[in-house]
Design a protein around this motif. Sequence first.
Motif, PDB file in Angstrom:
ATOM      1  N   ASP A  97       0.833  -1.210   0.000  1.00  0.00           N
ATOM      2  CA  ASP A  97       0.000   0.000   0.000  1.00  0.00           C
ATOM      3  C   ASP A  97       0.863   1.253   0.000  1.00  0.00           C
ATOM      4  OD1 ASP A  97      -2.275  -1.548   0.088  1.00  0.00           O
ATOM      5  OD2 ASP A  97      -2.516  -1.394   2.256  1.00  0.00           O
ATOM      6  N   VAL A  98       1.903   1.247   0.838  1.00  0.00           N
ATOM      7  CA  VAL A  98       2.776   2.418   0.964  1.00  0.00           C
ATOM      8  C   VAL A  98       3.536   2.661  -0.336  1.00  0.00           C
ATOM      9  CG1 VAL A  98       4.790   3.374   2.150  1.00  0.00           C
ATOM     10  CG2 VAL A  98       3.026   2.168   3.456  1.00  0.00           C
ATOM     11  N   LEU A  99       4.088   1.585  -0.918  1.00  0.00           N
ATOM     12  CA  LEU A  99       4.860   1.731  -2.148  1.00  0.00           C
ATOM     13  C   LEU A  99       3.977   2.197  -3.305  1.00  0.00           C
ATOM     14  CD1 LEU A  99       7.197  -1.413  -1.969  1.00  0.00           C
ATOM     15  CD2 LEU A  99       7.706   0.953  -1.323  1.00  0.00           C
ATOM     16  N   GLU A 100       2.750   1.681  -3.360  1.00  0.00           N
ATOM     17  CA  GLU A 100       1.825   2.113  -4.406  1.00  0.00           C
ATOM     18  C   GLU A 100       1.465   3.582  -4.239  1.00  0.00           C
ATOM     19  OE1 GLU A 100      -0.506   1.948  -7.767  1.00  0.00           O
ATOM     20  OE2 GLU A 100       0.940   0.474  -7.009  1.00  0.00           O
ATOM     21  N   ASP A 101       1.291   4.004  -2.991  1.00  0.00           N
ATOM     22  CA  ASP A 101       0.986   5.409  -2.712  1.00  0.00           C
ATOM     23  C   ASP A 101       2.154   6.305  -3.123  1.00  0.00           C
ATOM     24  OD1 ASP A 101      -0.832   7.409  -1.177  1.00  0.00           O
ATOM     25  OD2 ASP A 101       1.164   7.714  -0.321  1.00  0.00           O
ATOM     26  N   LYS A 102       3.386   5.856  -2.823  1.00  0.00           N
ATOM     27  CA  LYS A 102       4.575   6.627  -3.210  1.00  0.00           C
ATOM     28  C   LYS A 102       4.680   6.730  -4.731  1.00  0.00           C
ATOM     29  CE  LYS A 102       7.541   5.675   0.797  1.00  0.00           C
ATOM     30  NZ  LYS A 102       7.873   7.088   1.094  1.00  0.00           N
ATOM     31  N   LYS A 103       4.339   5.633  -5.402  1.00  0.00           N
ATOM     32  CA  LYS A 103       4.399   5.610  -6.857  1.00  0.00           C
ATOM     33  C   LYS A 103       3.403   6.606  -7.454  1.00  0.00           C
ATOM     34  CE  LYS A 103       4.079   2.388 -10.754  1.00  0.00           C
ATOM     35  NZ  LYS A 103       3.803   0.963 -11.145  1.00  0.00           N
ATOM     36  N   LYS A 104       2.199   6.634  -6.894  1.00  0.00           N
ATOM     37  CA  LYS A 104       1.176   7.571  -7.369  1.00  0.00           C
ATOM     38  C   LYS A 104       1.602   9.014  -7.102  1.00  0.00           C
ATOM     39  CE  LYS A 104      -2.811   4.492  -6.849  1.00  0.00           C
ATOM     40  NZ  LYS A 104      -4.072   4.239  -6.099  1.00  0.00           N
TER      41      LYS A 104
ATOM     42  N   GLU B 209       4.644  10.150  -6.868  1.00  0.00           N
ATOM     43  CA  GLU B 209       5.742  10.498  -7.775  1.00  0.00           C
ATOM     44  C   GLU B 209       5.194  10.797  -9.175  1.00  0.00           C
ATOM     45  OE1 GLU B 209       9.513  11.484  -8.822  1.00  0.00           O
ATOM     46  OE2 GLU B 209       8.770  10.991  -6.812  1.00  0.00           O
ATOM     47  N   SER B 210       4.222   9.983  -9.613  1.00  0.00           N
ATOM     48  CA  SER B 210       3.609  10.206 -10.930  1.00  0.00           C
ATOM     49  C   SER B 210       2.892  11.546 -10.978  1.00  0.00           C
ATOM     50  CB  SER B 210       2.637   9.071 -11.247  1.00  0.00           C
ATOM     51  OG  SER B 210       3.303   7.829 -11.337  1.00  0.00           O
ATOM     52  N   LYS B 211       2.220  11.867  -9.868  1.00  0.00           N
ATOM     53  CA  LYS B 211       1.510  13.140  -9.791  1.00  0.00           C
ATOM     54  C   LYS B 211       2.495  14.306  -9.810  1.00  0.00           C
ATOM     55  CE  LYS B 211      -2.006  15.562  -7.083  1.00  0.00           C
ATOM     56  NZ  LYS B 211      -2.867  15.511  -5.864  1.00  0.00           N
ATOM     57  N   LYS B 212       3.613  14.128  -9.133  1.00  0.00           N
ATOM     58  CA  LYS B 212       4.640  15.167  -9.082  1.00  0.00           C
ATOM     59  C   LYS B 212       5.205  15.426 -10.480  1.00  0.00           C
ATOM     60  CE  LYS B 212       8.995  16.250  -6.728  1.00  0.00           C
ATOM     61  NZ  LYS B 212      10.014  15.746  -5.762  1.00  0.00           N
ATOM     62  N   VAL B 213       5.475  14.354 -11.225  1.00  0.00           N
ATOM     63  CA  VAL B 213       5.994  14.485 -12.591  1.00  0.00           C
ATOM     64  C   VAL B 213       4.960  15.152 -13.485  1.00  0.00           C
ATOM     65  CG1 VAL B 213       6.717  13.199 -14.642  1.00  0.00           C
ATOM     66  CG2 VAL B 213       7.560  12.518 -12.381  1.00  0.00           C
ATOM     67  N   ALA B 214       3.693  14.742 -13.331  1.00  0.00           N
ATOM     68  CA  ALA B 214       2.620  15.320 -14.141  1.00  0.00           C
ATOM     69  C   ALA B 214       2.472  16.809 -13.863  1.00  0.00           C
ATOM     70  CB  ALA B 214       1.310  14.584 -13.859  1.00  0.00           C
ATOM     71  N   ASN B 215       2.547  17.205 -12.595  1.00  0.00           N
ATOM     72  CA  ASN B 215       2.443  18.620 -12.224  1.00  0.00           C
ATOM     73  C   ASN B 215       3.607  19.431 -12.793  1.00  0.00           C
ATOM     74  OD1 ASN B 215       0.085  18.183 -10.812  1.00  0.00           O
ATOM     75  ND2 ASN B 215       1.097  17.982  -8.812  1.00  0.00           N
ATOM     76  N   PHE B 216       4.792  18.819 -12.751  1.00  0.00           N
ATOM     77  CA  PHE B 216       5.969  19.510 -13.297  1.00  0.00           C
ATOM     78  C   PHE B 216       5.828  19.716 -14.807  1.00  0.00           C
ATOM     79  CE2 PHE B 216      10.132  19.268 -15.377  1.00  0.00           C
ATOM     80  CZ  PHE B 216      10.741  20.388 -14.828  1.00  0.00           C
ATOM     81  N   ASN B 217       5.363  18.681 -15.487  1.00  0.00           N
ATOM     82  CA  ASN B 217       5.180  18.785 -16.943  1.00  0.00           C
ATOM     83  C   ASN B 217       4.117  19.831 -17.293  1.00  0.00           C
ATOM     84  OD1 ASN B 217       7.116  16.852 -17.492  1.00  0.00           O
ATOM     85  ND2 ASN B 217       5.642  15.157 -17.508  1.00  0.00           N
ATOM     86  N   GLU B 218       3.058  19.845 -16.476  1.00  0.00           N
ATOM     87  CA  GLU B 218       1.994  20.832 -16.706  1.00  0.00           C
ATOM     88  C   GLU B 218       2.530  22.245 -16.507  1.00  0.00           C
ATOM     89  OE1 GLU B 218      -2.415  22.036 -14.912  1.00  0.00           O
ATOM     90  OE2 GLU B 218      -1.371  20.233 -14.205  1.00  0.00           O
ATOM     91  N   TYR B 219       3.331  22.443 -15.458  1.00  0.00           N
ATOM     92  CA  TYR B 219       3.924  23.749 -15.180  1.00  0.00           C
ATOM     93  C   TYR B 219       4.867  24.165 -16.313  1.00  0.00           C
ATOM     94  CZ  TYR B 219       6.933  27.246 -12.962  1.00  0.00           C
ATOM     95  OH  TYR B 219       7.648  28.375 -12.695  1.00  0.00           O
ATOM     96  N   ARG B 220       5.690  23.215 -16.781  1.00  0.00           N
ATOM     97  CA  ARG B 220       6.641  23.501 -17.855  1.00  0.00           C
ATOM     98  C   ARG B 220       5.914  23.882 -19.150  1.00  0.00           C
ATOM     99  NH1 ARG B 220      10.457  18.697 -19.639  1.00  0.00           N
ATOM    100  NH2 ARG B 220       8.401  17.966 -20.337  1.00  0.00           N
ATOM    101  N   ASN B 221       4.848  23.160 -19.460  1.00  0.00           N
ATOM    102  CA  ASN B 221       4.085  23.447 -20.679  1.00  0.00           C
ATOM    103  C   ASN B 221       3.388  24.803 -20.595  1.00  0.00           C
ATOM    104  OD1 ASN B 221       4.830  20.992 -21.774  1.00  0.00           O
ATOM    105  ND2 ASN B 221       2.989  19.932 -21.036  1.00  0.00           N
ATOM    106  N   LYS B 222       2.918  25.113 -19.380  1.00  0.00           N
ATOM    107  CA  LYS B 222       2.249  26.396 -19.181  1.00  0.00           C
ATOM    108  C   LYS B 222       3.234  27.546 -19.391  1.00  0.00           C
ATOM    109  CE  LYS B 222      -0.436  29.024 -15.809  1.00  0.00           C
ATOM    110  NZ  LYS B 222      -0.998  29.030 -14.430  1.00  0.00           N
ATOM    111  N   LYS B 223       4.437  27.393 -18.826  1.00  0.00           N
ATOM    112  CA  LYS B 223       5.451  28.431 -18.982  1.00  0.00           C
ATOM    113  C   LYS B 223       5.874  28.565 -20.445  1.00  0.00           C
ATOM    114  CE  LYS B 223       6.013  30.085 -14.855  1.00  0.00           C
ATOM    115  NZ  LYS B 223       5.737  31.504 -14.589  1.00  0.00           N
ATOM    116  N   ALA B 224       5.951  27.438 -21.128  1.00  0.00           N
ATOM    117  CA  ALA B 224       6.357  27.454 -22.528  1.00  0.00           C
ATOM    118  C   ALA B 224       5.329  28.164 -23.376  1.00  0.00           C
ATOM    119  CB  ALA B 224       6.557  26.016 -23.023  1.00  0.00           C
TER     120      ALA B 224
END
Length: 268
Positions: free
Chosen positions: A236-243, A245-260
């Motif tokens: 459960d903990v590892l799956e939560d960490k994985k989610k 991390e995925s959310k963090k990457v998605a947010n970063f990509n969204e921020y980068r695209n917005k700035k671009a």
Amino acid sequence: MSNVQLENGFTRIANELLEVIQQYKFSLNELKIILCVFRFTYGFNRKEHEMSLTFFMNHTGLNRSRVNSSLKSLIENNVLIVTKKGNAKTSNTYMFNKNYNTWKIEKYSSFTSGKTDTSVQIDTSIKTDTSTSVQNDTRPSVQIDTQERNIKEILKKEDEEEMAKDPVHYYQQIFVHINPFQIESLVQWVNDFKGNKDVVNLAIEETAKSNPRQPFRFLESILRDWHSRQLFTVEDVLEDKKKAESKKVANFNEYRNKKASEIDWEAL
């Protein structure tokens, strides 16, 4: 009205053990003693515990002579093992012998193949004097000597990996110091996580990586967080960490695209 809930604590006992106990001719008093030993050993995730005659009396309701005679019978029949002999200042330390094939108590006939060998039950030549208290009897006994010789062997047969996985033992390996209140707290956390020691150990590892000033307080903050989000297993903990991390990457990509998108490429 009683409110019996697992969340208030529980004792982990293998089903095989509960089933096999019913196959043997224990007296009611002996069963009460066994349940008391279960509660204060397995109930606290430990294999042995120091218990006096008064302790058994208080927790079973039996009088002193009945506690004494029941203990003698269980010890002589290799159901309970005295891992440490008491003295004038301390009580005996008892352990339940899970290796039921070494018990010398008689089985009910419906659970035996053919006639039951009751020679051990009939032969009383090796029994100790029942007029003497179990706590204070220091005379040599063939039965006790045999048990003492077998203690190390029986303990070795106990699952060594279980000790390695025990959160209290694991915490002490990493942080060295742990007080009795923290020990009880860790035992309770294991119960709160439905007996999953691995997830508590994972929290200990997370604490070690962070190297906080107050490691136990930091550890409990992790456990409270995981428990509140119902992350009861390592998976459960590892799956939560994985989610996360995925959310963090998605947010970063969204921020980068917005700035671009805000850049005036034609001006460049």
